[in-house]
Write a protein that holds these residues in place. Sequence first.
Motif, PDB file in Angstrom:
ATOM      1  N   LEU B 198      39.790  37.689  49.281  1.00  0.00           N
ATOM      2  CA  LEU B 198      38.568  37.883  48.497  1.00  0.00           C
ATOM      3  C   LEU B 198      38.795  37.427  47.058  1.00  0.00           C
ATOM      4  CD1 LEU B 198      35.861  38.910  49.364  1.00  0.00           C
ATOM      5  CD2 LEU B 198      36.537  41.208  48.741  1.00  0.00           C
ATOM      6  N   ALA B 199      39.949  37.791  46.514  1.00  0.00           N
ATOM      7  CA  ALA B 199      40.282  37.363  45.147  1.00  0.00           C
ATOM      8  C   ALA B 199      40.370  35.842  45.090  1.00  0.00           C
ATOM      9  CB  ALA B 199      41.601  37.995  44.712  1.00  0.00           C
ATOM     10  N   ALA B 200      40.973  35.234  46.125  1.00  0.00           N
ATOM     11  CA  ALA B 200      41.100  33.774  46.141  1.00  0.00           C
ATOM     12  C   ALA B 200      39.729  33.111  46.253  1.00  0.00           C
ATOM     13  CB  ALA B 200      41.999  33.343  47.293  1.00  0.00           C
ATOM     14  N   LEU B 201      38.872  33.669  47.117  1.00  0.00           N
ATOM     15  CA  LEU B 201      37.536  33.081  47.310  1.00  0.00           C
ATOM     16  C   LEU B 201      36.714  33.132  46.033  1.00  0.00           C
ATOM     17  CD1 LEU B 201      36.514  34.459  50.818  1.00  0.00           C
ATOM     18  CD2 LEU B 201      36.854  32.075  50.195  1.00  0.00           C
ATOM     19  N   GLN B 202      36.901  34.226  45.282  1.00  0.00           N
ATOM     20  CA  GLN B 202      36.104  34.359  44.064  1.00  0.00           C
ATOM     21  C   GLN B 202      36.582  33.412  42.966  1.00  0.00           C
ATOM     22  OE1 GLN B 202      36.350  38.571  43.799  1.00  0.00           O
ATOM     23  NE2 GLN B 202      34.554  38.846  45.100  1.00  0.00           N
ATOM     24  N   SER B 203      37.770  32.826  43.148  1.00  0.00           N
ATOM     25  CA  SER B 203      38.260  31.896  42.134  1.00  0.00           C
ATOM     26  C   SER B 203      37.938  30.438  42.483  1.00  0.00           C
ATOM     27  CB  SER B 203      39.766  32.067  41.952  1.00  0.00           C
ATOM     28  OG  SER B 203      40.435  31.524  43.057  1.00  0.00           O
ATOM     29  N   VAL B 204      37.222  30.232  43.610  1.00  0.00           N
ATOM     30  CA  VAL B 204      36.808  28.860  43.935  1.00  0.00           C
ATOM     31  C   VAL B 204      35.731  28.434  42.932  1.00  0.00           C
ATOM     32  CG1 VAL B 204      35.779  27.356  45.673  1.00  0.00           C
ATOM     33  CG2 VAL B 204      37.267  29.220  46.383  1.00  0.00           C
ATOM     34  N   PRO B 205      35.929  27.320  42.226  1.00  0.00           N
ATOM     35  CA  PRO B 205      34.956  26.924  41.193  1.00  0.00           C
ATOM     36  C   PRO B 205      33.598  26.603  41.796  1.00  0.00           C
ATOM     37  CG  PRO B 205      36.654  25.239  41.492  1.00  0.00           C
ATOM     38  CD  PRO B 205      37.078  26.424  42.285  1.00  0.00           C
TER      39      PRO B 205
END
Lengths: 278, 316
Positions: B198-205
Amino acid sequence: MNNVHQIPTRLLHILLVLALTVFGGFPIYWMATTALSLNSELYNSGQVPWPQLANLPSMIAELAQLPLMRWLMNTSIVAVGTTVLSLVLGALAGYSLSRFKFHGKGILGFLMFMTQVVPEALILVPLYAMFITLGLLNSLFGLVLANVGFSLPVAAFIIKGAIDAVPYEIEESAVIDNCPRISVLTMIILPIIAPSMAAAAVISFFAGWNEYLFAATFLMDRDLWPASVGLASFVGQYETPLSAVMAAALIFSLPAVVFFLLIQRKIVAGITAGAVKG
Amino acid sequence: MTEQTLLERPLAVPAYSARTSTARRRLNGLLPYAFVIPPALYLLVFMFWPLGKQIYLSLTRTRLANPNRSTFIGLRNYERLLDNPDFYTTLKITLIYSVMAVIVGVAVGLVAALALNRPFPGRTLVRGILLFGWAVPNVAAALVWLWIFNERSGILNTIVTGLGLERVSWLTSTEMALPSILLVTVWQVSPFVMLVMLAALQSVPEEVKEAAVVDGADKLNVFKSVTLPHILPTLQLVSLLVMVWSIRRFDIIYLLTGGGPVGSTSTLIVKLRQVAFENHDLGLSSAYGVVGLMLALSVAAIHALFNHRRQKMSSR
């Protein structure tokens, strides 16, 4: 055209969330439901699949038969001891890894990473033999010493990560003024990284709270049992007072659940940071 | 440089510079060690000395009754492992268990992260509920799952018989025990995977995703060509963690099945305890453990290698 497509996707999304929620939440729901059932229902007439609040008094009466208070007391002692020692040693290690250059820095980092790969069971027998020699067997203090080996590195990684983000200029003037480094750490750095210290504290606390294998092996005296060992002693028993055991398991789980939910993001950052560095 | 530091310097330096002699500088060189030695010594005494001793035990004949009397026998315990069909079964179970835990655990966690990455009412509550499996202590988890799996009165068999099917021996048959344990494992590890992903997905520009949509990409294409490459390193890291944790996992397997029935859920680490405390053979038990450690370390090493190569590629 687009709208026709969207309805099934929305429905699919809702169904997926629903299924995941049932899978994730059911065991806790079932713990509560079982706790609020009568043992006669559980073993004979069949379990009622919703919590029956009317059974609360009988559950409390049964719960009083278990030495839950003493177990939780022992658990708390182990958890607090593990936290204090992990934070003190973890702050020293974390600060050194972040701020100092020294011989063996890489080795220390590697060894700390290694602790996360080593299974508890692998050092069980040598620790047992060592604790016999040191008179630490059958003692909560000995149990704390064993736990800290695993929780100290996690605390250190979290603290190191937090200190890395603190600009060096903040402590520079104090260092130039020849303020002792240990005071720089405790009076300047630690207050700044208080949220991360809290996260490290929660992780160490519940590492001690949840620990089972060391406790089950090192403590012979029933009066010293933490809740994990006490509760596990019902595994494989016939005639378990199941509703009381489930109630006790629920009480034992509740603090962990509350605190883990509160600091979930910090925990993830800390655990993954430790793994990335390896 | 700010005005403040310009003013402070002349005050601070002369007051001490006379005494900042070679002796003091040498003392300062030792300073890091004053910080490092306590935690390092602690780990040496309570982690690596026992670990070293355990590895040494695998080279000896040692009985549980007399753990301090060992006879050095070289690699004989490892030869015994290689001659023992039990060892290959244990190794196979460990690999199946940990690979399946990675595949299913990471898949469920990733799907949960994708589902929670788009807004819906009650998202925070659902996110909290999904984390239960990760937060509940092992012993409490084992107790409730034992009851869910209970052959006579458990809810799973109530449902199964309600559907007109035969009772299933969830934890006591050789076919079902490992899948049942995997179910509990997935319940425990997928929430962690979800949090990290979830943290990684939220950092997708967002801009890149939007640009892809403008270029005519549909949702699946955006996921494949923008989102997936961005989250791939995190996905790999989390798979490594789940794999290592599965190799070293003890509590939940031991409490649910004790490694049985007939060794069908006996991973290397569960076997390590069994050989030590039931067969009283510390040497052979250590050999099992060392193989488990090697397995976990080689997974970590493979990950480090991939990481290294990726960093080299991206720096080029």
